[in-house]
Design an enzyme around this catalytic site. Sequence first.
Site, short mmCIF file in Angstrom:
data_model
loop_
_atom_site.label_atom_id
_atom_site.label_comp_id
_atom_site.label_asym_id
_atom_site.label_seq_id
_atom_site.Cartn_x
_atom_site.Cartn_y
_atom_site.Cartn_z
N GLY A 68 0.82 -1.20 0.00
CA GLY A 68 0.00 0.00 0.00
C GLY A 68 0.86 1.25 0.00
N GLY A 117 0.25 -4.97 0.73
CA GLY A 117 -0.96 -4.85 -0.07
C GLY A 117 -0.91 -5.64 -1.36
CD GLU A 140 2.55 -5.82 6.47
OE1 GLU A 140 2.00 -5.67 5.37
OE2 GLU A 140 3.20 -6.85 6.78
CG ASP A 148 -2.56 -4.62 6.47
OD1 ASP A 148 -1.54 -5.01 5.88
OD2 ASP A 148 -3.07 -3.51 6.23
#
Length: 348
Positions: A68, A117, A140, A148
């Site tokens: 992301g 992502g 992360e 996530d």
Amino acid sequence: MTTIDDAVLLRREGRAGRITLNRPRTINALTHAMVRRIHAALDAWEHDDAVTTVVLDGAGERGLCAGGDVRAVHDGVRAGRSAEAREFWRDEYRLNARIAAYPKPYVALMDGLVMGGGVGLSAHGGVRVVTERSAVAMPETGIGFTPDVGGTYLLSRAPGELGTHLALTTSRMGPGDAVRAGFADHFVPAARLEEFAAALAVSDPAEAVRAFAAPAPAGELAAQQEWIDHCYAAGTVEEILDRLTASGVTQAKEAAEAILGKSPTALKVTLRSLRRARRLPGLAEVLEQEYRVICASLADPDLLEGIRAQVVDKDRSPRWVPARLEAVTDADVERHFAPADDGGLGLA
């Protein structure tokens, strides 16, 4: 007919609907607008009888997607626009669930770098293809938050404690290890990837896989499973580090050193997330948990600090608060799992 915007290319090639992430200078970092555009394409193609397969790839030579656009998250939160970050994550996680439940074959070409992502866009698909250039990771904890995009679902279901190792160290998987860990299904040599994609326009994905897939190169993790399972079965991050350090295994000591550089809060929340994810029945419930965790992380100083150190200033010297694992309390961890005040994703 080809539809093009600045960040995503959508087109039809024979029976295939093609999605190409098109931000090669950022290794196709995922923005909110890209998430919405991909979701809209999937909605349209689901009801288009001319489209029998969806194919995802990335522009450029470096990878499918580096994750992301965390710099945009950093800048938005610093400017007081945390609600925008929550909206991005909400739509992104709903897209991850949509991909996993998509009624037509969804083929992800996971060539090059696939992180964060990018894993969410690819590893929940029905046909996940890696090449010898693939490097798959959930990075992360190194930037102040937790895996996530359904990453804790995949990691918690990897063999033994392999997912815990990958999550806490942020280690990158080559093609063989990605298949072993459950992040990919098939190996296609990079030199044949374009030909494989062309075959998807005229044939069923299963036929294309039979024609082009080859045995994946041997990974590194299978030979390390014994010490990984022993060390990471411990109940706390501190105990895991003690076992890694005392194991006498060179790779285990290297793993301990890698873990010690990560956010103490993120490490403890990640371990709790993985253990809880194992008990949840499916991806939808895990995504709901991840959404609660990521929203709570907006109140953690480490989120912005990690992105600053790794992405904005790139000094690679984050100043974590608190700086020591023992200073992160059970209450600090548990608050990340409180229900989201906006009702969550509505998936489960």
